[in-house]
Design a protein around this motif. Structure first.
Motif, PDB file in Angstrom:
ATOM      1  N   ILE A   1      35.868  30.456  50.670  1.00 20.86           N
ATOM      2  CA  ILE A   1      37.070  31.244  50.956  1.00 20.86           C
ATOM      3  C   ILE A   1      37.160  32.324  49.878  1.00 20.86           C
ATOM      4  N   LYS A   2      37.440  33.538  50.284  1.00 23.13           N
ATOM      5  CA  LYS A   2      37.657  34.602  49.303  1.00 23.13           C
ATOM      6  C   LYS A   2      39.134  34.989  49.329  1.00 23.13           C
ATOM      7  N   TYR A   3      39.725  35.153  48.145  1.00 22.66           N
ATOM      8  CA  TYR A   3      41.092  35.652  48.088  1.00 22.66           C
ATOM      9  C   TYR A   3      41.222  36.658  46.957  1.00 22.66           C
ATOM     10  N   ALA A   4      42.226  37.511  47.047  1.00 23.50           N
ATOM     11  CA  ALA A   4      42.409  38.555  46.048  1.00 23.50           C
ATOM     12  C   ALA A   4      43.857  39.022  46.045  1.00 23.50           C
ATOM     13  N   PHE A   5      44.207  39.741  44.997  1.00 27.19           N
ATOM     14  CA  PHE A   5      45.513  40.379  44.859  1.00 27.19           C
ATOM     15  C   PHE A   5      45.295  41.656  44.068  1.00 27.19           C
TER      16      PHE A   5
ATOM     17  N   ASP B   1      47.299  48.431  38.655  1.00 26.21           N
ATOM     18  CA  ASP B   1      46.653  49.689  39.020  1.00 26.21           C
ATOM     19  C   ASP B   1      46.193  49.708  40.470  1.00 26.21           C
ATOM     20  N   GLY B   2      46.409  48.609  41.197  1.00 28.17           N
ATOM     21  CA  GLY B   2      45.958  48.552  42.578  1.00 28.17           C
ATOM     22  C   GLY B   2      44.535  48.060  42.731  1.00 28.17           C
ATOM     23  N   VAL B   3      43.913  47.635  41.620  1.00 32.15           N
ATOM     24  CA  VAL B   3      42.557  47.099  41.673  1.00 32.15           C
ATOM     25  C   VAL B   3      42.613  45.674  42.219  1.00 32.15           C
ATOM     26  N   LEU B   4      41.778  45.381  43.205  1.00 33.65           N
ATOM     27  CA  LEU B   4      41.731  44.024  43.753  1.00 33.65           C
ATOM     28  C   LEU B   4      41.039  43.084  42.774  1.00 33.65           C
ATOM     29  N   ARG B   5      41.726  42.028  42.399  1.00 30.30           N
ATOM     30  CA  ARG B   5      41.161  40.986  41.547  1.00 30.30           C
ATOM     31  C   ARG B   5      41.182  39.688  42.352  1.00 30.30           C
TER      32      ARG B   5
END
Length: 457
Positions: free
Chosen positions: A18-22, A26-30
């Motif tokens: 599963i991949k997740y991000a936020f 700065d709007g960079v997906l981590r």
């Protein structure tokens, strides 16, 4: 699919991943890939995620002025929660399940359950809840311009970001010809983004070498921000697969137009059956509510400009004659003002916020747009500023936008309006990050300085 359907799908999936991000500030997906079992275990209590993501900049350099976290706190874990409703699959990664997350303390949108003040998605959820409590459904969309180069991350470094090769040469705005040179990339953008639940309303070239523009289909404001935040990274990943690099810098070249991130916005009744911005009996078919919304946005704009122009580079775009606004103005279908009213049809009556650049964090830009409009409604502001006619750059009756990040950040940091809109904790954190950005810039020696002073002075 409801939440249980999604959970059942994950349980039955052939992939254990599963991949997740936020997005960070700065709007960079981590984010990360986790095992399916860890995903299941975390649905109730959430996950721990190192809070350094709120304590460093876009280059992973720790802030020296942070309060939210830092060396003083030891960078502990913060509770992150996956929003199951954001489920989609990554079509260019074997359809791996993907989710968005945020740092809310609860699984719902109740205003009392918002967590880390630095989390952009949590901030927007809070503003969206305020909007709903006022009896409105916020329908938003963001559109982006960006430049594409026939480069790789390695060649960018090797060339020191100089003499880069555009994907296609020349000024070919709205061209049918130029995309045919890269038809596989062009069609992959439209098709794969659609499969990733980011349907595009339109995709075309803009004026400039290798520059595209895409308008994302409108949606409820949080879902619209989700799509906009994912759009930027998705475009970069799709570009990689075609031997290209995409940039959403506001202004990568002084001689070319900048890259916008315009925001289209309207308020509807909660049943979504009536556009509350439209009133056929009023001038320009603009309802009283719409005029209050615009008045609020114009009033708040100088207090919250860094949320629409968050980088040093943002202000290179906001210059006269560069298709970006410089004055605190509004108009009916005029592309030289900060706000542009579009009223051709009732269903599509809306306000376009033209200050926002492609370099924005969509959660913050949309939160700023909506919160400032709601401010005008709550305070029953009247739109006393007349609509600009002709060249909006010359209409300075209501003032001009800040000209650099330092000026804009100082105004926001000291603004009671900003604190009313977003809370003192968020304003403190955000403006500290912008102050850090400004101070990093002041330490640098630019090519312009070398060329101008090296020999002659």
């Amino acid at each position: 699919m409801n939440q249980q359907d999604i959970i059942d799908f994950i349980k039955q999936s052939d992939s254990p991943k599963i991949k997740y991000a936020f997005t960070d500030i700065d709007g960079v997906l981590r984010g990360k890939i986790i095992h399916r079992q860890k995903f299941m275990d975390g649905l109730t209590d959430g996950f721990g995620f190192c809070d350094v993501v709120w304590g460093w900049d876009s280059s992973d350099t720790p802030y020296d002025n942070g309060r939210t976290t830092g060396w003083h706190s030891g960078y502990p874990d913060a509770p992150v929660r996956i929003d199951v409703s954001t489920f989609r699959q990554l079509p260019w990664e074997d359809n791996i399940p993907f989710f968005l997350a945020d740092f809310s303390h609860g699984l719902d949108n109740q205003s009392s359950k918002y967590g880390l003040s630095a989390c952009p998605r949590s901030l927007l959820k809070r503003v969206a809840t305020q909007c709903q409590d006022m009896g409105f459904h916020a329908e938003f969309a963001q559109e982006f311009e960006w430049f594409n180069f026939r480069e790789t991350p390695q060649t960018l470094q090797q060339k020191n970001f100089q003499q880069l090769e555009p994907l296609t040469p020349g000024m070919f705005g709205y061209s049918i010809l130029r995309p045919s040179l890269e038809s596989a990339f062009y069609h992959d953008l439209f098709d794969l983004l659609g499969q990733f639940d980011i349907p595009l309303e339109g995709l075309h070239t803009e004026t400039g070498p290798g520059v595209y523009e895409a308008a994302i289909m409108h949606d409820e404001v949080v879902r619209a921000a989700d799509k906009a935040a994912l759009f930027k990274t998705a475009v970069k990943e799709i570009a990689y697969r075609h031997g290209a690099v995409a940039t959403f810098m506001a202004k990568w070249n002084a001689d070319l137009p900048g890259c916008s991130g315009h925001i289209h916005q309207s308020l509807w009744n909660l049943e979504q059956t009536k556009n509350l911005f439209h009133d056929a009996a009023q001038p320009n078919h603009m309802s009283k509510l719409m005029r209050q919304f615009i008045a609020g946005q114009l009033y708040c704009l100088p207090h919250i400009t860094p949320m629409f122009a968050p980088t040093i580079n943002s202000y290179k775009r906001l210059v006269e004659g560069a298709w970006a606004p410089t004055t605190i103005t509004w108009s009916v279908d005029n592309r030289t003002t900060a706000l542009r009213v579009l009223n051709h049809k009732e269903a599509y009556t809306r306000v376009e916020h033209r200050v926002s650049g492609a370099d924005t964090n969509p959660y913050l830009a949309l939160a700023a747009s909506l919160a400032s409009g709601l401010y005008g409604i709550r305070h029953e502001l009247t739109l006393d500023i007349p609509a600009s006619e002709g060249n909006g750059y010359t209409d300075k009756r209501n003032g001009i936008l800040p000209t650099n990040l330092d000026e804009a950040t100082r105004a926001m940091a000291n603004s009671p309006v900003a604190s009313e809109l977003f809370g003192a904790e968020f304003v403190d954190h955000f403006t500290r990050t912008r102050d850090w950005e400004w101070r990093q810039y002041l330490r640098q020696v630019s090519d312009w300085e070398l060329k101008r002073y090296f020999e002659i002075i």
